[in-house]
Scaffold this motif. Structure first.
Motif, PDB file in Angstrom:
ATOM      1  N   SER A 134       0.830  -1.209   0.000  1.00  0.00           N
ATOM      2  CA  SER A 134       0.000   0.000   0.000  1.00  0.00           C
ATOM      3  C   SER A 134       0.860   1.253   0.000  1.00  0.00           C
ATOM      4  O   SER A 134       0.557   2.235  -0.697  1.00  0.00           O
ATOM      5  N   GLN A 135       1.941   1.225   0.774  1.00  0.00           N
ATOM      6  CA  GLN A 135       2.855   2.378   0.796  1.00  0.00           C
ATOM      7  C   GLN A 135       3.495   2.593  -0.570  1.00  0.00           C
ATOM      8  O   GLN A 135       3.707   3.735  -0.998  1.00  0.00           O
ATOM      9  N   ASP A 176       0.966   4.220  -2.793  1.00  0.00           N
ATOM     10  CA  ASP A 176       0.852   5.632  -2.394  1.00  0.00           C
ATOM     11  C   ASP A 176       2.026   6.441  -2.932  1.00  0.00           C
ATOM     12  O   ASP A 176       1.853   7.593  -3.371  1.00  0.00           O
ATOM     13  N   ALA A 177       3.226   5.853  -2.888  1.00  0.00           N
ATOM     14  CA  ALA A 177       4.414   6.562  -3.388  1.00  0.00           C
ATOM     15  C   ALA A 177       4.333   6.769  -4.894  1.00  0.00           C
ATOM     16  O   ALA A 177       4.750   7.813  -5.419  1.00  0.00           O
ATOM     17  N   GLU A 234       1.539   7.112  -6.593  1.00  0.00           N
ATOM     18  CA  GLU A 234       0.561   8.187  -6.789  1.00  0.00           C
ATOM     19  C   GLU A 234       1.161   9.545  -6.461  1.00  0.00           C
ATOM     20  O   GLU A 234       0.943  10.531  -7.187  1.00  0.00           O
ATOM     21  N   HIS A 235       1.942   9.629  -5.379  1.00  0.00           N
ATOM     22  CA  HIS A 235       2.556  10.911  -5.007  1.00  0.00           C
ATOM     23  C   HIS A 235       3.485  11.385  -6.107  1.00  0.00           C
ATOM     24  O   HIS A 235       3.493  12.571  -6.473  1.00  0.00           O
TER      25      HIS A 235
END
Length: 418
Positions: free
Chosen positions: A212-213, A216-217, A219-220
């Motif tokens: 998940s991280q 998220d990275a 997407e960032h």
């Protein structure tokens, strides 16, 4: 090679479920010759008569799926020969009175395992049939309350039983597939949202929090990152490259991690189970379809045929040494009929290797469909029958043409548009 999966295709879901008419409509929209279209309509009609008008809906309602031989017809290049194989084998077997028990089970509706089992019985019956050979379905095992899958009586020879089984995919494989699908869907959503192209290569399935991280990275970086090409986001889960749409990045957009398996344990467990189940006075041949990646994702894939046969024979004899398995005459281990896109020339695909322990066979069954088969004799008196099995499966590329002719259907190439 990747095995062909069965699932109800979303494009043909209907409020009332699948039906013979919906299958006819789909076939009518496919690219097919006029002769082929008429033959397919005839074949569908034969199945409808054999299984019953309401069978597609009943099968789907009771078990939530429809066999791939029907489900993928019109969608996949390998589906046409699979469908025609199903039709011709069912029509032939239906002439044998002892097949009635198998047919009744199919008509009631079956699970995926039940369907594969019946298809494997039909395949073995097709492989071993010949002048004077008598094949009985679901025979009783003498001195036992159990039944075998087939009894084969050759003219002038002794009878033997055949047990069939499938090595299904392990739970670890199914879990991995589900994980890969979640990652793929998450990345695809980012591509749409931010107008980017993300090239993903998975390396492991980490703790879900790590994955998940990583997402998220990605997407960032897509939202706030600089415009350098590519932007690379690495994690224990894998590597992601972020590119503008239309860039000259890799053609491979999503690659799962390479999976390896110790397939010998699961194979040995299946052999032991069938050995116990089939104990009796008659010799038994065990026909196994390995759908669990044994041919693709274990050390087997990296061995030449002679090594494959020798290692398989040694492993099986070692596993069975302490078991009451003297009745086991041999093993026929196959990859199943498997999709191999780009495989179209028999000269480059066909191979037969004969050793003292057994034989190895690779055959192009139809364009883009290949089978690999190992035939291993476990008893000194089994080598003649080992040769018979090898001869049978070596001729598999001719089966469909012969069976279509016997059912007054045109050859496969006649189904293609001119």
């Amino acid at each position: 090679m990747t095995s062909l999966l069965s699932a109800w295709h979303p494009l043909v879901v209907h409020a009332t479920g699948p039906s013979w008419d919906l299958l006819r409509q789909r076939v009518a929209r496919s690219r097919c010759s006029l002769e082929g279209a008429a033959a397919l309509d005839q074949a569908i009609g034969s199945l409808e008569q054999l299984l019953g008008p309401s069978w597609p809906r009943r099968q789907y309602e009771r078990h939530g799926w429809w066999p791939g031989e029907l489900n993928l017809l019109g969608f996949h290049v390998a589906a046409l020969p699979q469908f025609l194989t199903l039709v011709t084998r069912l029509l032939t077997a239906a002439q044998e009175p002892t097949f009635s028990k198998v047919l009744q089970a199919l008509k009631r509706g079956v699970t995926g395992d039940g369907w594969r089992h019946a298809m494997l019985q039909l395949e073995v019956a097709r492989a071993l049939r010949g002048p004077g050979t008598c094949i009985t379905f679901e025979p009783a095992i003498p001195g036992s309350s159990n039944r075998a899958d087939l009894l084969v009586a050759r003219p002038g020879g002794s009878s033997f039983l055949v047990e069939t089984t499938t090595l299904a995919r392990a739970k670890a494989d199914l879990d991995w597939e589900e994980y890969e699908n979640h990652v793929f869907q998450a990345v695809a959503a980012l591509e749409v949202r931010y107008g980017i192209r993300v090239i993903v290569r998975l390396t492991d399935r980490p703790d879900i929090a790590v994955a998940s991280q990583w997402i998220d990275a990605i997407e960032h970086a897509a939202r706030f990152g600089e415009a350098e090409n590519p932007r690379v986001i690495e994690s224990a889960a894998g590597r992601a490259e972020i590119w503008p749409v239309g860039s000259q990045g890799s053609d491979l957009a999503f690659a799962g991690a390479a999976l390896t398996r110790d397939g010998w344990h699961r194979l040995g467990r299946a052999v032991h189970g069938k050995a116990r189940q089939s104990t009796g006075p008659l010799p038994v041949w065990l026909r196994i379809d390995a759908l669990d990646g044994f041919f693709q994702f274990t050390e087997w894939a990296h061995l030449d045929w002679s090594e494959r046969i020798d290692r398989a024979a040694a492993a099986l004899r070692h596993d069975l040494a302490s078991a009451n398995a003297e009745h086991l005459a041999g093993i026929i281990l196959s990859s199943s009929a498997t999709v191999s896109l780009g495989a179209t020339g028999s000269a480059n695909q066909n191979e037969t290797i004969r050793t003292e322990q057994g034989n190895g066979i690779r055959r192009l069954i139809a364009d883009h469909m290949v089978r690999e088969t190992a035939v291993i004799a476990l008893r000194e008196d089994a080598h003649v029958e080992c040769g018979n099995w090898t001869t049978a499966y070596s001729a598999e590329p001719t089966w469909l043409l012969e069976d279509l002719c016997n059912q007054a259907l045109p050859p496969l190439e006649a189904f293609m548009p001119g």
